[in-house]
Write an enzyme that holds these catalytic residues in place. Structure first.
Site, PDB file in Angstrom:
ATOM      1  N   PRO A  49      40.656  45.227  38.734  1.00  0.00           N
ATOM      2  CA  PRO A  49      39.298  45.753  38.734  1.00  0.00           C
ATOM      3  C   PRO A  49      38.227  44.713  39.034  1.00  0.00           C
ATOM      4  O   PRO A  49      38.319  43.569  38.592  1.00  0.00           O
ATOM      5  CB  PRO A  49      39.119  46.300  37.316  1.00  0.00           C
ATOM      6  CG  PRO A  49      40.187  45.666  36.507  1.00  0.00           C
ATOM      7  CD  PRO A  49      41.320  45.427  37.454  1.00  0.00           C
ATOM      8  N   ASN A  50      37.247  45.166  39.790  1.00  0.00           N
ATOM      9  CA  ASN A  50      36.033  44.397  40.123  1.00  0.00           C
ATOM     10  C   ASN A  50      36.258  43.304  41.161  1.00  0.00           C
ATOM     11  O   ASN A  50      35.288  42.679  41.605  1.00  0.00           O
ATOM     12  CB  ASN A  50      35.381  43.796  38.857  1.00  0.00           C
ATOM     13  CG  ASN A  50      34.979  44.866  37.869  1.00  0.00           C
ATOM     14  OD1 ASN A  50      34.249  45.790  38.233  1.00  0.00           O
ATOM     15  ND2 ASN A  50      35.476  44.802  36.647  1.00  0.00           N
ATOM     16  N   ARG A  90      29.664  39.734  42.980  1.00  0.00           N
ATOM     17  CA  ARG A  90      29.915  39.590  41.559  1.00  0.00           C
ATOM     18  C   ARG A  90      29.838  38.127  41.104  1.00  0.00           C
ATOM     19  O   ARG A  90      30.583  37.289  41.608  1.00  0.00           O
ATOM     20  CB  ARG A  90      31.345  40.101  41.364  1.00  0.00           C
ATOM     21  CG  ARG A  90      31.908  39.903  40.042  1.00  0.00           C
ATOM     22  CD  ARG A  90      33.379  40.241  40.014  1.00  0.00           C
ATOM     23  NE  ARG A  90      33.783  40.285  38.635  1.00  0.00           N
ATOM     24  CZ  ARG A  90      35.008  40.150  38.217  1.00  0.00           C
ATOM     25  NH1 ARG A  90      36.000  40.004  39.087  1.00  0.00           N
ATOM     26  NH2 ARG A  90      35.274  40.182  36.938  1.00  0.00           N
ATOM     27  N   TYR A 130      32.753  33.194  40.784  1.00  0.00           N
ATOM     28  CA  TYR A 130      33.778  33.593  41.756  1.00  0.00           C
ATOM     29  C   TYR A 130      33.465  33.189  43.200  1.00  0.00           C
ATOM     30  O   TYR A 130      34.263  33.435  44.090  1.00  0.00           O
ATOM     31  CB  TYR A 130      33.986  35.112  41.680  1.00  0.00           C
ATOM     32  CG  TYR A 130      34.442  35.555  40.302  1.00  0.00           C
ATOM     33  CD1 TYR A 130      35.709  35.219  39.826  1.00  0.00           C
ATOM     34  CD2 TYR A 130      33.604  36.290  39.457  1.00  0.00           C
ATOM     35  CE1 TYR A 130      36.128  35.593  38.560  1.00  0.00           C
ATOM     36  CE2 TYR A 130      34.013  36.677  38.188  1.00  0.00           C
ATOM     37  CZ  TYR A 130      35.275  36.325  37.744  1.00  0.00           C
ATOM     38  OH  TYR A 130      35.691  36.696  36.489  1.00  0.00           O
ATOM     39  N   ASN A 156      46.525  39.293  40.702  1.00  0.00           N
ATOM     40  CA  ASN A 156      45.377  38.927  39.883  1.00  0.00           C
ATOM     41  C   ASN A 156      44.979  40.206  39.149  1.00  0.00           C
ATOM     42  O   ASN A 156      44.277  41.052  39.709  1.00  0.00           O
ATOM     43  CB  ASN A 156      44.224  38.410  40.741  1.00  0.00           C
ATOM     44  CG  ASN A 156      43.042  37.977  39.884  1.00  0.00           C
ATOM     45  OD1 ASN A 156      42.996  38.269  38.685  1.00  0.00           O
ATOM     46  ND2 ASN A 156      42.088  37.291  40.495  1.00  0.00           N
ATOM     47  N   ALA A 215      40.529  41.826  34.627  1.00  0.00           N
ATOM     48  CA  ALA A 215      40.347  42.051  33.184  1.00  0.00           C
ATOM     49  C   ALA A 215      41.611  42.601  32.518  1.00  0.00           C
ATOM     50  O   ALA A 215      41.822  42.378  31.317  1.00  0.00           O
ATOM     51  CB  ALA A 215      39.176  42.993  32.958  1.00  0.00           C
ATOM     52  N   GLU A 240      51.067  34.913  38.807  1.00  0.00           N
ATOM     53  CA  GLU A 240      49.764  35.334  38.284  1.00  0.00           C
ATOM     54  C   GLU A 240      48.700  34.403  38.847  1.00  0.00           C
ATOM     55  O   GLU A 240      48.852  33.183  38.761  1.00  0.00           O
ATOM     56  CB  GLU A 240      49.799  35.239  36.752  1.00  0.00           C
ATOM     57  CG  GLU A 240      48.475  35.486  36.071  1.00  0.00           C
ATOM     58  CD  GLU A 240      48.514  35.121  34.568  1.00  0.00           C
ATOM     59  OE1 GLU A 240      49.514  34.517  34.105  1.00  0.00           O
ATOM     60  OE2 GLU A 240      47.535  35.451  33.873  1.00  0.00           O
ATOM     61  N   HIS A 285      44.405  33.568  39.074  1.00  0.00           N
ATOM     62  CA  HIS A 285      43.006  33.793  38.708  1.00  0.00           C
ATOM     63  C   HIS A 285      42.131  32.865  39.532  1.00  0.00           C
ATOM     64  O   HIS A 285      42.455  31.678  39.667  1.00  0.00           O
ATOM     65  CB  HIS A 285      42.771  33.533  37.222  1.00  0.00           C
ATOM     66  CG  HIS A 285      43.611  34.423  36.364  1.00  0.00           C
ATOM     67  ND1 HIS A 285      43.344  35.747  36.204  1.00  0.00           N
ATOM     68  CD2 HIS A 285      44.767  34.171  35.705  1.00  0.00           C
ATOM     69  CE1 HIS A 285      44.289  36.281  35.449  1.00  0.00           C
ATOM     70  NE2 HIS A 285      45.172  35.358  35.136  1.00  0.00           N
ATOM     71  N   ARG A 319      37.056  29.466  29.792  1.00  0.00           N
ATOM     72  CA  ARG A 319      36.075  30.545  29.614  1.00  0.00           C
ATOM     73  C   ARG A 319      36.168  31.144  28.202  1.00  0.00           C
ATOM     74  O   ARG A 319      36.639  30.499  27.284  1.00  0.00           O
ATOM     75  CB  ARG A 319      36.265  31.571  30.737  1.00  0.00           C
ATOM     76  CG  ARG A 319      35.999  30.944  32.129  1.00  0.00           C
ATOM     77  CD  ARG A 319      36.114  31.946  33.245  1.00  0.00           C
ATOM     78  NE  ARG A 319      35.096  32.986  33.141  1.00  0.00           N
ATOM     79  CZ  ARG A 319      35.121  34.127  33.831  1.00  0.00           C
ATOM     80  NH1 ARG A 319      36.110  34.353  34.686  1.00  0.00           N
ATOM     81  NH2 ARG A 319      34.160  35.017  33.679  1.00  0.00           N
TER      82      ARG A 319
HETATM   83  C1  DQA Z   1      39.813  36.758  36.851  1.00  0.00           C
HETATM   84  C2  DQA Z   1      39.508  36.280  35.428  1.00  0.00           C
HETATM   85  C3  DQA Z   1      39.444  37.468  34.471  1.00  0.00           C
HETATM   86  O1  DQA Z   1      39.175  37.018  33.157  1.00  0.00           O
HETATM   87  C4  DQA Z   1      38.341  38.406  34.884  1.00  0.00           C
HETATM   88  O2  DQA Z   1      38.326  39.544  34.048  1.00  0.00           O
HETATM   89  C5  DQA Z   1      38.411  38.806  36.308  1.00  0.00           C
HETATM   90  C6  DQA Z   1      38.829  37.804  37.315  1.00  0.00           C
HETATM   91  C7  DQA Z   1      39.780  35.608  37.863  1.00  0.00           C
HETATM   92  O3  DQA Z   1      40.253  35.816  38.978  1.00  0.00           O
HETATM   93  O4  DQA Z   1      39.268  34.512  37.562  1.00  0.00           O
HETATM   94  O5  DQA Z   1      38.040  39.915  36.683  1.00  0.00           O
HETATM   95  O6  DQA Z   1      41.134  37.309  36.864  1.00  0.00           O
END
Ligand code: DQA
Length: 148
Positions: free
Chosen positions: A10-11, A18, A23, A74, A77, A98, A100, A107
């Site tokens: 998501p997002n 964003r 990011y 990825n 959340a 995985e 990020h 964080r």
């Molecule tokens: C994320 C880190 C997560 O905590 C966050 O909710 C994201 C992006 C990252 O790519 O740094 O949406 O996965």
């Protein structure tokens, strides 16, 4: 040819808009183009997908079974909440990295838990978009077969 799925939660479709301080300013489209170019350059097939829905991500992982050789995920959340994604990755037994974009270890407290991590062969965090390419290389180097 090794087949990889790069799955985004998501997002991540909002990349570029964003929280650019976290990011960056490159867009989701830039990320997809980068992944496809890297796939071409390294001789793997990479499909790229994104969903804001947990169930869609679970279904995509299930769908990979017998079709794909590696997963770069990825979960965004859902990293910090989803037992369902962990179970899906365990269920199909496909090598998973995985990723990020940000360095989650630096964080908020609620980002310190990752459910998927225990099913991942590697976690890459804080390397920006390049982390996805490193994940692809890792899967190809460790799970790609010479005969492909
Ligand atoms: C994320 C880190 C997560 O905590 C966050 O909710 C994201 C992006 C990252 O790519 O740094 O949406 O996965």
């Amino acid at each position: 040819m090794m087949k990889l799925l790069v799955l985004n939660g998501p997002n991540l479709n909002l990349l570029g808009i964003r929280e650019p301080n976290v990011y960056g300013r490159r867009t989701y489209r830039d990320l997809v183009n980068l992944i496809h170019r890297h796939a071409r350059e390294t001789g793997v097939f990479a499909a790229v997908a994104q969903s804001n829905y947990e169930g869609d991500l679970v279904t995509a992982i299930q769908w990979m079974y017998g079709r794909y050789d590696g997963l770069v995920i990825n979960p965004a959340a859902y990293t910090h909440t989803s037992v369902a994604l962990l179970d899906a990755v365990k269920g199909v037994g496909i090598p998973t990295v995985e990723v990020h974009i940000s360095d989650v270890s630096k964080r908020e407290d609620f980002r310190q838990v990752s459910y998927i991590r225990q099913a991942a062969v590697l976690t890459i965090a804080g390397h920006g978009f390049e982390g996805y390419l490193e994940a692809m290389d890792y899967l190809r180097e460790n799970f790609g077969e010479v005969r492909r």
